[in-house]
Design a protein around this motif. Structure first.
Motif, PDB file in Angstrom:
ATOM      1  N   ARG A 541       0.843  -1.053   0.613  1.00  0.00           N
ATOM      2  CA  ARG A 541      -0.430   0.046   0.437  1.00  0.00           C
ATOM      3  C   ARG A 541       0.965   1.129  -0.105  1.00  0.00           C
ATOM      4  N   LEU A 542       1.114   1.472  -0.967  1.00  0.00           N
ATOM      5  CA  LEU A 542       2.083   3.183  -1.276  1.00  0.00           C
ATOM      6  C   LEU A 542       1.119   4.231  -1.818  1.00  0.00           C
ATOM      7  N   GLN A 543       1.276   5.293  -1.236  1.00  0.00           N
ATOM      8  CA  GLN A 543       0.477   7.055  -1.504  1.00  0.00           C
ATOM      9  C   GLN A 543       1.753   7.981  -1.417  1.00  0.00           C
ATOM     10  N   SER A 544       2.263   8.165  -2.785  1.00  0.00           N
ATOM     11  CA  SER A 544       3.525   9.158  -2.952  1.00  0.00           C
ATOM     12  C   SER A 544       3.169   9.664  -3.409  1.00  0.00           C
ATOM     13  N   GLU A 545       3.928  11.212  -3.324  1.00  0.00           N
ATOM     14  CA  GLU A 545       3.975  11.919  -3.296  1.00  0.00           C
ATOM     15  C   GLU A 545       5.044  12.950  -4.614  1.00  0.00           C
ATOM     16  N   THR A 546       4.498  12.901  -5.455  1.00  0.00           N
ATOM     17  CA  THR A 546       6.040  13.513  -5.585  1.00  0.00           C
ATOM     18  C   THR A 546       5.858  15.401  -6.137  1.00  0.00           C
ATOM     19  N   SER A 547       6.831  15.993  -6.268  1.00  0.00           N
ATOM     20  CA  SER A 547       6.485  17.315  -6.590  1.00  0.00           C
ATOM     21  C   SER A 547       7.144  17.078  -8.441  1.00  0.00           C
ATOM     22  N   VAL A 548       6.840  18.313  -8.797  1.00  0.00           N
ATOM     23  CA  VAL A 548       7.236  18.264 -10.164  1.00  0.00           C
ATOM     24  C   VAL A 548       7.024  20.076 -10.846  1.00  0.00           C
TER      25      VAL A 548
END
Lengths: 548, 124
Positions: A541-548
């Protein structure tokens, strides 16, 4: 260090008229033996006791009304019934004779204990109580007669034609002689099976007749009688020449007897194996509770099973532990004095309750601190005891075989070794037992015996101490603690009726009573769910947040 | 009473900003087909594995272009973003040879947003 508080006592074993001298447990403390902690009365094992006549029942009424709990109570059973008696009628009779109670009180016991003061009273009853042994011997003789009848019948069937009309009889062919072997072996099997099932030492004397056994005896008797009738009319009277037919008739009798034995196994042994009821047994004095699973049993058999479990599972009854709560209760009662001014009965109790509620009671505080202090004291004594025992055990060493041959020296057997190291731990042990109020359970002799036993079997000090640190089951203690028991079964339902959901009965003893309630084990509906072993899969169960 | 979900589709054009060696857009994304959709605070449907805008840098290019937090990105420069992994989405947004990204986003309408923030239906 040890005080001897023994008294010589004379016991009477009623029924066998034997006078014996009994030993007393040594009290560990001075002054404890005079009626403080335990009841130390001469005790010996004896036969079960019952009286048949009306006179003894009346005497039982008067005696148990004013007798204190430590006095023995004569047991009454209903008048001697034949093996095939009707138990329902007897139930009515006993209930009518009870004085104010609506319950049926019947007694069952196999051992009986008497104190010295009762000897005079008991000797008066001797002539009444002889009847009890008659009942047991009567049952036994009936059983033996029935057994002999059953075993000799097929042999008689086979032998009588040869004796009465030998000339007319057809000779026995091969098939017929084969049947002889069959009869012989079946009779042998029946003999062994009956010996295994019925000829076992009796566990107890129950108040009412064992219904299933009586029914089976009736069945066997009817069966054998009907076979004899048929034989007498059709074979003896007509002097039948067909010997093979007669032999087959005898074989059929033995077969049917084997089937009746199978029925006996099912009714007497197998039926109660499957657990059906969960009974909750509570001791009335200190609330010790255990739960057992029983099958379909009559109340008296269930009571017997429960008593046997009691001896194994329940910690021994220690009346010294109840003194604290009794003193608290006495203090509550002694707190207020209420005078009846108006002469109305109910107002007095209401006034007392109201006053008691308003009074600021600090007894809970006392109890808390008292218990904490006691706990601390027990732990301290226990620590000293453990150290003393461990040190004592280091003083002796087991001698090896080679050493035995080489140097005799000061060689001791286990008993002497125990006596040698006992004094170094005796004081600590005595203090500990006194603190935990167990001193009347263990006599000096029993402690030394236990020590010798532990030394012989290479047990560690901890193993030796285990029987003193926790109160064990009643079986663990010397025989005078648990053989001296007389059990009374008090039940509202007839004791030969089966256990039911919600049935309650009491097993009363001299010092306490066991309250037994039974609940039916519910019907269990089980369903199945199949899980494929390949279906066990997992994801992250992943929940990544990436800034672009 | 029936609740009508109002969504609007927006086309947003963001000019990338050069910061040192990187071209940044000024927002963060969350979601993807390899992620746990149940933890997405912005989605109506908790099985929606689409790419959502989780944070906007105030004053950044995305904020200037009108992108809002909670928007679901449907397309980036014509590429579909509804069934991509998180890493693929990141790569599509951060192509070094592109200066401009044109996003097609889905946004819950303003009225719906107002209703939610007020905690009830404004009665007519």
């Amino acid at each position: 260090m040890w005080e001897g508080g023994g008294r010589g006592g004379v016991c009477v074993c009623v029924g066998s008229e034997v006078y014996t001298q009994c030993d007393h447990p040594w009290s560990l403390l001075k002054g404890e033996g005079a009626g403080g902690a335990g009841r130390q009365r001469p005790i010996c094992s004896s036969h079960s006791l019952a009286a048949h006549s009306e006179r003894s029942r009346d005497r039982h009424k008067s005696r148990s009304k004013d007798s204190r709990s430590e006095k023995s109570v004569t047991i009454n059973t209903p008048p001697a019934e034949p093996l095939l008696g009707d138990s329902a009628v007897r139930g009515e009779q006993v209930q009518d004779d009870n004085w104010g109670e609506t319950t049926t009180a019947v007694t069952g016991t196999s051992e009986h204990s008497l104190s010295q003061e009762d000897i005079v009273r008991i000797t008066k009853d001797l002539e009444d109580s002889v009847g009890l042994d008659c009942r047991r011997y009567f049952t036994r003789t009936l059983a033996v007669i029935l057994g002999l009848l059953v075993f000799l019948t097929p042999l008689a069937f086979l032998v009588l034609p040869h004796l009465l009309w030998p000339e007319k009889l057809q000779s026995c062919g091969t098939a017929c002689e084969g049947l002889f072997i069959s009869v012989a072996f079946k009779l042998l099997i029946l003999l062994l099976a009956v010996w295994a099932l019925f000829f076992r030492p009796a566990r107890a004397g129950l108040p009412r007749v064992f219904v299933f056994r009586a029914l089976l005896a009736v069945l066997v008797l009817l069966f054998v009688v009907s076979y004899w009738l048929f034989y007498g009319v059709r074979i003896l009277d007509s002097q039948d020449e067909n010997y093979q037919g007669i032999v087959q008739y005898a074989v059929s009798l033995v077969d049917a007897l084997l089937f009746i034995h199978y029925l006996a196994i099912v009714l007497l042994e197998l039926r109660q194996l499957q657990p059906c009821f969960s009974v909750c047994v509570t001791r009335s004095t200190d609330g010790e509770t255990r739960h057992y699973n029983l099958g379909q049993l009559s109340i008296q058999r269930a009571a017997l099973a429960i008593i046997e479990h009691y001896y194994c599972d329940f910690p021994v009854h220690n009346p010294a532990l109840l003194s604290a709560s009794k003193s608290r209760a006495a203090k509550h009662l002694a707190g207020l004095k209420v005078y009846n001014v108006d002469g109305l009965a109910h107002s007095q109790s209401r006034a007392m309750i109201a006053a008691a509620a308003r009074r600021r009671d600090t007894s809970h505080n006392e109890l808390y601190y008292e218990e904490a202090e006691h706990e601390r004291r027990v732990r301290k004594r226990k620590a000293r005891l453990v150290v003393a025992v461990e040190e004592a055990f280091t003083h002796i060493k087991r001698m090896q075989e080679e050493e035995q041959k080489k140097a005799p020296g000061d060689v001791m057997d286990p008993r002497e070794a125990a006596q040698a190291i006992f004094p170094s731990m005796a004081r600590a042990l005595q203090k500990y037992l006194r603190t935990t109020k167990q001193q009347h359970c263990h006599s000096m002799e029993s402690i030394q015996q236990h020590l010798a036993f532990c030394i012989t079997n290479n047990m560690t000090p901890k193993a030796f101490l285990e029987s003193y640190l926790t109160p064990g089951p009643t079986l663990q203690y010397s025989r005078d603690h648990w053989l001296a028991r007389q059990w009374t079964l008090i039940s509202e339902a007839s004791v030969t009726s089966g256990l039911k959901d919600g049935s309650i009965f009491l097993l009363k003893c001299v010092d306490f009573s066991l309250v037994v309630t039974s609940k039916k084990i519910p019907y269990i509906q089980m369903s199945e769910e199949y899980i494929d072993p390949k279906s066990h899969k997992f994801v992250l169960r992943l929940q990544s947040e990436t800034s672009v | 009473e029936t609740l009508v979900k109002l969504v609007s589709q927006q086309r947003i054009e963001i000019q990338k900003l050069r910061q040192g060696n990187n071209l940044i857009l000024g927002f963060s994304i969350g979601g993807g087909i390899d992620q746990d959709p149940g933890q997405n605070p912005f989605s109506e449907d908790k099985t929606d594995k689409g790419i959502y805008v989780t944070r906007i840098t105030p004053g950044g290019p995305a904020d200037v272009a009108g992108l809002m937090m909670g928007d679901k990105i449907m397309q980036v420069n014509g590429w579909d973003m509804t069934m991509v992994t998180h890493d693929k989405a990141r790569k599509r947004l951060t192509k070094k040879n592109e200066d401009v990204v044109r996003l097609l986003v889905t946004r819950k309408s303003l009225e719906e947003a107002v209703k939610q923030s007020m905690g009830g239906f404004p009665r007519p």
